[in-house]
Structure formats: structure tokens, C-alpha cells
Scaffold this motif. Structure first.
Motif, PDB file in Angstrom:
ATOM      1  N   GLN A 292       0.820  -1.202   0.000  1.00  0.00           N
ATOM      2  CA  GLN A 292       0.000   0.000   0.000  1.00  0.00           C
ATOM      3  C   GLN A 292       0.861   1.263   0.000  1.00  0.00           C
ATOM      4  OE1 GLN A 292      -3.598  -0.052   2.591  1.00  0.00           O
ATOM      5  NE2 GLN A 292      -2.875  -2.076   3.169  1.00  0.00           N
ATOM      6  N   ILE A 293       1.959   1.239   0.749  1.00  0.00           N
ATOM      7  CA  ILE A 293       2.869   2.387   0.759  1.00  0.00           C
ATOM      8  C   ILE A 293       3.374   2.655  -0.648  1.00  0.00           C
ATOM      9  CG2 ILE A 293       5.126   3.228   1.548  1.00  0.00           C
ATOM     10  CD1 ILE A 293       4.651   1.544   4.122  1.00  0.00           C
ATOM     11  N   PHE A 294       3.874   1.603  -1.307  1.00  0.00           N
ATOM     12  CA  PHE A 294       4.394   1.734  -2.662  1.00  0.00           C
ATOM     13  C   PHE A 294       3.302   2.199  -3.618  1.00  0.00           C
ATOM     14  CE2 PHE A 294       5.534  -0.073  -6.838  1.00  0.00           C
ATOM     15  CZ  PHE A 294       6.812   0.442  -6.997  1.00  0.00           C
ATOM     16  N   ASP A 295       2.137   1.603  -3.519  1.00  0.00           N
ATOM     17  CA  ASP A 295       1.020   1.955  -4.402  1.00  0.00           C
ATOM     18  C   ASP A 295       0.684   3.439  -4.300  1.00  0.00           C
ATOM     19  OD1 ASP A 295      -1.380   0.774  -6.075  1.00  0.00           O
ATOM     20  OD2 ASP A 295      -2.304   2.088  -4.578  1.00  0.00           O
ATOM     21  N   LYS A 296       0.626   3.964  -3.107  1.00  0.00           N
ATOM     22  CA  LYS A 296       0.197   5.340  -2.884  1.00  0.00           C
ATOM     23  C   LYS A 296       1.292   6.364  -3.197  1.00  0.00           C
ATOM     24  CE  LYS A 296      -3.353   4.038   0.461  1.00  0.00           C
ATOM     25  NZ  LYS A 296      -4.486   4.408  -0.416  1.00  0.00           N
ATOM     26  N   LEU A 297       2.493   5.888  -3.508  1.00  0.00           N
ATOM     27  CA  LEU A 297       3.541   6.797  -3.982  1.00  0.00           C
ATOM     28  C   LEU A 297       3.370   7.120  -5.465  1.00  0.00           C
ATOM     29  CD1 LEU A 297       6.731   5.344  -2.231  1.00  0.00           C
ATOM     30  CD2 LEU A 297       5.591   7.518  -1.740  1.00  0.00           C
TER      31      LEU A 297
ATOM     32  N   GLU B 119       0.581   0.686 -14.601  1.00  0.00           N
ATOM     33  CA  GLU B 119       1.784   0.439 -15.391  1.00  0.00           C
ATOM     34  C   GLU B 119       3.002   0.265 -14.494  1.00  0.00           C
ATOM     35  OE1 GLU B 119       2.497   0.441 -19.297  1.00  0.00           O
ATOM     36  OE2 GLU B 119       0.937  -0.750 -18.320  1.00  0.00           O
ATOM     37  N   VAL B 120       3.070   1.043 -13.407  1.00  0.00           N
ATOM     38  CA  VAL B 120       4.182   0.897 -12.470  1.00  0.00           C
ATOM     39  C   VAL B 120       4.190  -0.507 -11.878  1.00  0.00           C
ATOM     40  CG1 VAL B 120       5.120   1.681 -10.261  1.00  0.00           C
ATOM     41  CG2 VAL B 120       4.306   3.352 -11.928  1.00  0.00           C
ATOM     42  N   TRP B 121       3.028  -1.002 -11.483  1.00  0.00           N
ATOM     43  CA  TRP B 121       2.944  -2.355 -10.938  1.00  0.00           C
ATOM     44  C   TRP B 121       3.302  -3.396 -11.999  1.00  0.00           C
ATOM     45  CZ3 TRP B 121       3.316  -3.774  -6.251  1.00  0.00           C
ATOM     46  CH2 TRP B 121       2.807  -2.985  -5.200  1.00  0.00           C
ATOM     47  N   ARG B 122       2.844  -3.188 -13.228  1.00  0.00           N
ATOM     48  CA  ARG B 122       3.181  -4.128 -14.305  1.00  0.00           C
ATOM     49  C   ARG B 122       4.690  -4.215 -14.475  1.00  0.00           C
ATOM     50  NH1 ARG B 122       4.214  -4.020 -19.818  1.00  0.00           N
ATOM     51  NH2 ARG B 122       3.981  -1.754 -19.948  1.00  0.00           N
ATOM     52  N   GLN B 123       5.342  -3.066 -14.476  1.00  0.00           N
ATOM     53  CA  GLN B 123       6.800  -3.041 -14.616  1.00  0.00           C
ATOM     54  C   GLN B 123       7.470  -3.739 -13.437  1.00  0.00           C
ATOM     55  OE1 GLN B 123       8.813  -0.432 -12.484  1.00  0.00           O
ATOM     56  NE2 GLN B 123      10.312  -2.059 -12.823  1.00  0.00           N
ATOM     57  N   PHE B 124       7.057  -3.396 -12.224  1.00  0.00           N
ATOM     58  CA  PHE B 124       7.729  -3.952 -11.054  1.00  0.00           C
ATOM     59  C   PHE B 124       7.539  -5.464 -11.002  1.00  0.00           C
ATOM     60  CE2 PHE B 124       8.565  -5.221  -6.792  1.00  0.00           C
ATOM     61  CZ  PHE B 124       9.565  -4.378  -6.351  1.00  0.00           C
TER      62      PHE B 124
END
Length: 302
Positions: free
Chosen positions: A73-78, A86-91
Motif C-alpha cells: 500500500q505504501i508503494f502503491d500510494k507513492l 503500469e508501475v505495478w506491471r513493470q515492477f
């Protein structure tokens, strides 16, 4: 409160990610704290690199599933609602060989909730941080890194499937809007080396930087520069994007320089894979060869 965007701390509103860092910190037992918590003064706090782990133990080795979910959640909300998918797809793609998100590592510096603190998450193609503005005059809490190797380590010139190639497309649209003399000034030979924090070392200089100064552009071209900056900041949460632009303006928008590197042209097609925006107090280096690496560092003053 977990679902809210902000929480109060000492009369100031804290962004959601920072609030979640406090929640995570409060949930840690002594063994977990010894594994991921470090003093504020530790020099590791401001380290950046393209593929590294800030602590020896990975998320899967030190945190319980519910704590790992807080980190997610911390990462998501950044990141912005528009681009976080797209950020999640890349990671997830770039870290799948190492076990996905649980292969990342985190560190917490200082004491969330009662003083200066900073949370840092690292992995392949990832250095992200949040600090509730504890690191004064610094966007993102310090230098960050993002990247993507979409189809293979050696991407083709069209960078098919790359989560961040849209940023280079905007930068190349700007290059096409330059006249012949401006293009000569903007084109350089070989870009900077990738050497951890030295990659984004700020010079404080307003002259003598690579490429063409924004001061030499027309009003319409300057508008395109702002479009490039908007795309660079688009994946990130609004407060970080706003703070970044505030500091960029503080360093003088006309002091920015645009550079494109002709010796690193993947397709030999004059679609520039490697380029940067640099000013006295900021650098955003986009290296699209052999795949995308992006390094960013923005301060109020160098």
C-alpha cells in the motif's frame, strides 16, 4: 486511518504513504526492527542504484503477510492513479525471476511518528522513498530510480511494452520541434556513466551543462519542455510532482538544459533513446539503451 489520504501528526497533515509507514513501524517486533530499521544519520538512507537491496533480508524473510500488504500500500500510494497500473506491471515483470514484490527490501530510517523518518524500498529497477518532508528541500525525499526491461534485456528500437517509453516519445517530439541550429546544440556524443549516486550528482551550474539551454527556446518550445516534465512526473503522486516543479522553478526554468545523445541511438533512426533534462539543482537522466533506466534527483538548491 488506513483508507484516508492524510493523517495528522503534530498539527500537520501527513500523506497516506507516510501514515502507513508509521503503521508499519508500530507493528514491528524487536527482531524485525533490528533487520530493517536504521538511524536517520545512516548514509545508506540517500543511496540510489538501478538494482540493489537496501537490507540483506527481503520482505518475505522479515515481514508477516499483513505487514507486507502495508508495504504494498505504501508503494502503491507513492504513484498516481493514472499510472500506478503500469508501475505495478513493470515492477512485477522485472522482479518475477526473484519472487515478485516479496523479493524487494525496505529500510526505515529515524522514528516515524516522533521525529524525522524516511522509508526506502528497493529492488530491480526500483528505488523509491517517502519521508513526510523530513529531508528538507528535497523532492521525493532524495534521488530515485525507475526502469523497465520489457521484452528482453536488449530492447528493440520501438521499446514495445515498456512502461516508461512514453516519456521518451514526448522528449523526441520536442526534439522534432527544434530548428537545425538548436538541434546541433542539443545533440551530444556520449551520455553520463551510471555510477549510483554519482549518476545524479547536482552541479549547481547554470552554464556549461550538456545540450541546449531552455533560455534559447521559443515560447512554444518551452511549452513542450513543460510537457516533457509533466510526463516525467506523471507516474508519481501529486504532492511529489508538485514539490518537484516548485524546486525546478526555484532553480530557474530557463536554466534547464536538454541533451540528446547521438552515439547511443538504438535503431540508428534519430529517435533518441538516451536523453536528459539538467539544471543547477536537478537532473533527470533517461537511458533507453539497452533498456530503460531513469535516474532523478531534484532539490531546492544544489
Amino acid at each position: 486511518m488506513l483508507g484516508s489520504s492524510f493523517a495528522e501528526e503534530g498539527g500537520a497533515k501527513m500523506p497516506a504513504s507516510e501514515t502507513l509507514v508509521q503503521q508499519l513501524y508500530g507493528s514491528l517486533d524487536e527482531g524485525q526492527r533490528s533487520a530493517i530499521c536504521l538511524p536517520w544519520e545512516d548514509p545508506l538512507r540517500l543511496k540510489v542504484d538501478n538494482n540493489w537491496h537496501i537490507r540483506p533480508k527481503r520482505l518475505r524473510d522479515v515481514l508477516k503477510p499483513d505487514q507486507q500488504d502495508i508495504v504494498r500500500q505504501i508503494f502503491d500510494k507513492l504513484h498516481s492513479d493514472e499510472y500506478k497500473k503500469e508501475v505495478w506491471r513493470q515492477f512485477d515483470h522485472d522482479n518475477q525471476g526473484d519472487g515478485g514484490f516479496a523479493s524487494a527490501s525496505v529500510a526505515i530510517f529515524g522514528t516515524p511518528g516522533s521525529g524525522k523518518f524516511e522509508f526506502v524500498l528497493t529492488g530491480r529497477h526500483c528505488t523509491r522513498r517517502c519521508d513526510g518532508d523530513s529531508e528538507a528541500g528535497t523532492a521525493f525525499g532524495g534521488p530515485i530510480f525507475y526502469g523497465h526491461a520489457a521484452k528482453s534485456f536488449n530492447e528493440k528500437p520501438d521499446h514495445e511494452g515498456n512502461a516508461y517509453w512514453f516519456q521518451a516519445k514526448r522528449a523526441n517530439e520536442l526534439f522534432q520541434a527544434l530548428d537545425g541550429k538548436q538541434r546541433e546544440l542539443a545533440l551530444c556524443d556520449t551520455s553520463r556513466d551510471e555510477e549510483g549516486n554519482d549518476t545524479v550528482k547536482l552541479t549547481g551550474k547554470t552554464r556549461g551543462l550538456d545540450g541546449i539551454p531552455v533560455a534559447d527556446l521559443t515560447a512554444d518550445q518551452k511549452g513542450l519542455v513543460r510537457g516533457v516534465l509533466k510526463d516525467l512526473l506523471a507516474p508519481f503522486r501529486a504532492e511529489d510532482a508538485t514539490e518537484s516543479m516548485k524546486y525546478i522553478e526555484a532553480g530557474g526554468f530557463d536554466n534547464l538544459h536538454l541533451a540528446y545523445y547521438k552515439n547511443q541511438d538504438l535503431g540508428k533512426d534519430s529517435v533518441w533513446d538516451v536523453w536528459q533534462v539538467e539544471g543547477p539543482n536537478m537532473v533527470w537522466f533517461f537511458r533507453g539503451e539497452p533498456h530503460v533506466h531513469c535516474w532523478a534527483h531534484i532539490k531546492q538548491t544544489a
